[in-house]
Write a protein that holds these residues in place. Structure first.
Motif, PDB file in Angstrom:
ATOM      1  N   LEU A  94       0.823  -1.205   0.000  1.00 18.45           N
ATOM      2  CA  LEU A  94       0.000   0.000   0.000  1.00 18.45           C
ATOM      3  C   LEU A  94       0.864   1.265   0.000  1.00 18.45           C
ATOM      4  O   LEU A  94       0.490   2.279  -0.604  1.00 18.45           O
ATOM      5  N   GLU A  95       2.010   1.207   0.659  1.00 14.80           N
ATOM      6  CA  GLU A  95       2.939   2.347   0.600  1.00 14.80           C
ATOM      7  C   GLU A  95       3.418   2.578  -0.833  1.00 14.80           C
ATOM      8  O   GLU A  95       3.487   3.722  -1.302  1.00 14.80           O
ATOM      9  N   ALA A  96       3.740   1.490  -1.532  1.00 14.34           N
ATOM     10  CA  ALA A  96       4.159   1.612  -2.934  1.00 14.34           C
ATOM     11  C   ALA A  96       3.032   2.178  -3.783  1.00 14.34           C
ATOM     12  O   ALA A  96       3.250   3.019  -4.663  1.00 14.34           O
ATOM     13  N   PHE A  97       1.817   1.728  -3.528  1.00 16.52           N
ATOM     14  CA  PHE A  97       0.643   2.231  -4.247  1.00 16.52           C
ATOM     15  C   PHE A  97       0.482   3.735  -4.056  1.00 16.52           C
ATOM     16  O   PHE A  97       0.285   4.494  -5.012  1.00 16.52           O
ATOM     17  N   LEU A  98       0.600   4.191  -2.816  1.00 15.64           N
ATOM     18  CA  LEU A  98       0.381   5.598  -2.508  1.00 15.64           C
ATOM     19  C   LEU A  98       1.525   6.495  -2.964  1.00 15.64           C
ATOM     20  O   LEU A  98       1.334   7.694  -3.164  1.00 15.64           O
ATOM     21  N   LEU A 132      -4.454   3.755   7.299  1.00 13.84           N
ATOM     22  CA  LEU A 132      -5.817   4.293   7.231  1.00 13.84           C
ATOM     23  C   LEU A 132      -6.582   3.743   6.035  1.00 13.84           C
ATOM     24  O   LEU A 132      -7.785   3.459   6.130  1.00 13.84           O
ATOM     25  N   THR A 133      -5.882   3.582   4.915  1.00 14.41           N
ATOM     26  CA  THR A 133      -6.516   3.009   3.720  1.00 14.41           C
ATOM     27  C   THR A 133      -6.962   1.576   3.979  1.00 14.41           C
ATOM     28  O   THR A 133      -8.077   1.177   3.608  1.00 14.41           O
ATOM     29  N   ALA A 134      -6.088   0.796   4.611  1.00  9.83           N
ATOM     30  CA  ALA A 134      -6.442  -0.587   4.952  1.00  9.83           C
ATOM     31  C   ALA A 134      -7.620  -0.618   5.916  1.00  9.83           C
ATOM     32  O   ALA A 134      -8.557  -1.412   5.760  1.00  9.83           O
ATOM     33  N   ALA A 135      -7.582   0.256   6.908  1.00 11.55           N
ATOM     34  CA  ALA A 135      -8.639   0.274   7.919  1.00 11.55           C
ATOM     35  C   ALA A 135      -9.984   0.638   7.313  1.00 11.55           C
ATOM     36  O   ALA A 135     -11.012   0.020   7.639  1.00 11.55           O
ATOM     37  N   GLU A 136      -9.985   1.622   6.449  1.00  9.34           N
ATOM     38  CA  GLU A 136     -11.236   2.037   5.806  1.00  9.34           C
ATOM     39  C   GLU A 136     -11.874   0.898   5.031  1.00  9.34           C
ATOM     40  O   GLU A 136     -13.086   0.675   5.099  1.00  9.34           O
ATOM     41  N   ARG A 137     -11.030   0.142   4.314  1.00  8.42           N
ATOM     42  CA  ARG A 137     -11.577  -0.970   3.528  1.00  8.42           C
ATOM     43  C   ARG A 137     -12.025  -2.116   4.437  1.00  8.42           C
ATOM     44  O   ARG A 137     -13.070  -2.742   4.193  1.00  8.42           O
ATOM     45  N   LEU A 138     -11.281  -2.402   5.477  1.00 10.33           N
ATOM     46  CA  LEU A 138     -11.680  -3.461   6.399  1.00 10.33           C
ATOM     47  C   LEU A 138     -13.012  -3.127   7.058  1.00 10.33           C
ATOM     48  O   LEU A 138     -13.869  -3.999   7.250  1.00 10.33           O
ATOM     49  N   GLN A 139     -13.198  -1.867   7.404  1.00  7.30           N
ATOM     50  CA  GLN A 139     -14.480  -1.450   7.976  1.00  7.30           C
ATOM     51  C   GLN A 139     -15.616  -1.619   6.969  1.00  7.30           C
ATOM     52  O   GLN A 139     -16.697  -2.087   7.304  1.00  7.30           O
ATOM     53  N   ALA A 140     -15.345  -1.218   5.728  1.00  7.21           N
ATOM     54  CA  ALA A 140     -16.373  -1.325   4.693  1.00  7.21           C
ATOM     55  C   ALA A 140     -16.748  -2.785   4.428  1.00  7.21           C
ATOM     56  O   ALA A 140     -17.901  -3.093   4.100  1.00  7.21           O
ATOM     57  N   SER A 219      -9.399  -1.022  -7.165  1.00  9.38           N
ATOM     58  CA  SER A 219     -10.650  -0.262  -7.085  1.00  9.38           C
ATOM     59  C   SER A 219     -10.422   1.220  -6.800  1.00  9.38           C
ATOM     60  O   SER A 219     -11.348   2.016  -6.914  1.00  9.38           O
ATOM     61  N   GLN A 220      -9.188   1.573  -6.425  1.00 11.03           N
ATOM     62  CA  GLN A 220      -8.899   2.955  -6.055  1.00 11.03           C
ATOM     63  C   GLN A 220      -7.743   3.518  -6.874  1.00 11.03           C
ATOM     64  O   GLN A 220      -6.863   4.191  -6.348  1.00 11.03           O
ATOM     65  N   SER A 221      -7.749   3.236  -8.150  1.00 15.22           N
ATOM     66  CA  SER A 221      -6.653   3.694  -9.004  1.00 15.22           C
ATOM     67  C   SER A 221      -6.490   5.205  -8.912  1.00 15.22           C
ATOM     68  O   SER A 221      -7.456   5.953  -8.921  1.00 15.22           O
ATOM     69  N   ARG A 222      -5.246   5.639  -8.783  1.00 11.33           N
ATOM     70  CA  ARG A 222      -4.919   7.057  -8.667  1.00 11.33           C
ATOM     71  C   ARG A 222      -4.083   7.468  -9.873  1.00 11.33           C
ATOM     72  O   ARG A 222      -3.514   6.616 -10.568  1.00 11.33           O
ATOM     73  N   PRO A 223      -3.971   8.764 -10.153  1.00  9.94           N
ATOM     74  CA  PRO A 223      -3.177   9.211 -11.311  1.00  9.94           C
ATOM     75  C   PRO A 223      -1.749   8.698 -11.280  1.00  9.94           C
ATOM     76  O   PRO A 223      -1.156   8.422 -12.329  1.00  9.94           O
ATOM     77  N   GLU A 224      -1.188   8.583 -10.062  1.00  6.07           N
ATOM     78  CA  GLU A 224       0.209   8.155  -9.956  1.00  6.07           C
ATOM     79  C   GLU A 224       0.371   6.638  -9.879  1.00  6.07           C
ATOM     80  O   GLU A 224       1.502   6.132  -9.788  1.00  6.07           O
ATOM     81  N   THR A 225      -0.729   5.883  -9.904  1.00  5.05           N
ATOM     82  CA  THR A 225      -0.630   4.427  -9.800  1.00  5.05           C
ATOM     83  C   THR A 225       0.153   3.854 -10.968  1.00  5.05           C
ATOM     84  O   THR A 225      -0.130   4.143 -12.126  1.00  5.05           O
ATOM     85  N   TRP A 226       1.137   3.026 -10.649  1.00  8.53           N
ATOM     86  CA  TRP A 226       1.996   2.406 -11.668  1.00  8.53           C
ATOM     87  C   TRP A 226       1.803   0.896 -11.564  1.00  8.53           C
ATOM     88  O   TRP A 226       2.482   0.223 -10.805  1.00  8.53           O
ATOM     89  N   LEU A 227       0.856   0.381 -12.298  1.00  4.01           N
ATOM     90  CA  LEU A 227       0.503  -1.041 -12.241  1.00  4.01           C
ATOM     91  C   LEU A 227       0.896  -1.701 -13.557  1.00  4.01           C
ATOM     92  O   LEU A 227       0.409  -1.343 -14.614  1.00  4.01           O
ATOM     93  N   VAL A 228       1.795  -2.663 -13.469  1.00  7.39           N
ATOM     94  CA  VAL A 228       2.252  -3.399 -14.639  1.00  7.39           C
ATOM     95  C   VAL A 228       1.443  -4.685 -14.713  1.00  7.39           C
ATOM     96  O   VAL A 228       1.545  -5.545 -13.830  1.00  7.39           O
ATOM     97  N   ASP A 229       0.644  -4.823 -15.760  1.00 11.35           N
ATOM     98  CA  ASP A 229      -0.222  -6.000 -15.908  1.00 11.35           C
ATOM     99  C   ASP A 229       0.581  -7.164 -16.452  1.00 11.35           C
ATOM    100  O   ASP A 229       0.911  -7.213 -17.637  1.00 11.35           O
TER     101      ASP A 229
END
Length: 233
Positions: A94-98, A132-140, A219-229
């Motif tokens: 998640l740190e890498a994602f952010l 906080l991102t993990a917690a928000e999703r776990l709550q949801a 589900s929360q792709s951001r402009p800076e997200t670097w995802l190699v498929d």
């Protein structure tokens, strides 16, 4: 981030990386040893060491793919479950994602990062946001409780454990946090809980597991997200 990541994981490199994952998965499915198979594929596609690491993380045998799929829970089935969290595994991804680091969409649908925690961990600017991102999703998802596991031999694991406890108390999250010598062993032997991890060795032994990092990142792709498929050859 590695200085050459833009070249090694850019759009121009992706087709060769995807084919390498498909080739390596084919060899794994036929019983080839990991080291020799990865060398064979890496040499064939002229991959750098860092690219070979990525391909190794993304590939898996057909048998492992099927088993992981069978034991993986979907988001709509997570309510009221107790979960056990592979702490460093989740937070580093998640740190890498952010922060816009390289992320790999792997053959099994997991999203894995290119970082490694070998004896040392340092909190970064994104650490609290990752928690906080993990917690928000776990709550949801409606989980009943979460038990976080950290590797006690890793430096600063105690500080991270304390930060997790502080945030949990502040926000009234139903969390407990424990630093243990080998979380992988505990996670592999866990029963009556859902394991949250993308560690292949862990999820291959888990009765039930949930793909939280991928669930969040995809589900929360951001402009800076670097995802190699690397999932689809």
């Amino acid at each position: 981030m590695h200085p050459a990541d833009r070249e090694m994981f850019g759009a121009q490199a992706a087709p060769a990386l995807r084919q390498a994952v498909a080739d390596l998965s084919w060899l794994f499915s036929r019983g080839y040893a990991r080291t020799s198979a990865l060398k064979l594929v890496g040499d064939r596609h002229a991959l750098t060491e860092r690219q070979r690491t990525a391909v190794g993380r993304a590939a898996c045998a057909d048998e492992n793919l099927a088993q992981r799929s069978r034991h993986q829970l979907k988001p709509n089935t997570m309510r009221d479950h107790e979960v056990m969290v592979d702490g460093f595994n989740l937070l580093v991804s998640l740190e890498a994602f952010l922060s816009g680091g390289v992320l790999l969409l792997c053959r099994d649908g997991c999203v894995r990062d290119m970082s490694s925690v070998h004896g040392s961990y340092h909190a970064v600017a994104e650490t609290d946001a990752a928690i906080l991102t993990a917690a928000e999703r776990l709550q949801a998802l409606g989980i009943r409780s979460a038990h976080w596991l950290l590797d006690s031999p890793v430096s600063n694991s105690g500080r991270l454990a304390q930060r997790l406890r502080e945030l949990a108390e502040e926000h009234h999250w139903p969390w407990t946090v424990e630093a243990v010598f080998n979380p992988d062993t505990v996670l592999k032997e866990a029963r009556d809980v859902v394991v949250i991890s993308s560690d292949a060795a862990v999820i291959d032994r888990s009765e039930r597991w949930f793909n939280l990092a991928a669930d969040i990142i995809l589900s929360q792709s951001r402009p800076e997200t670097w995802l190699v498929d690397l999932q689809h050859a």
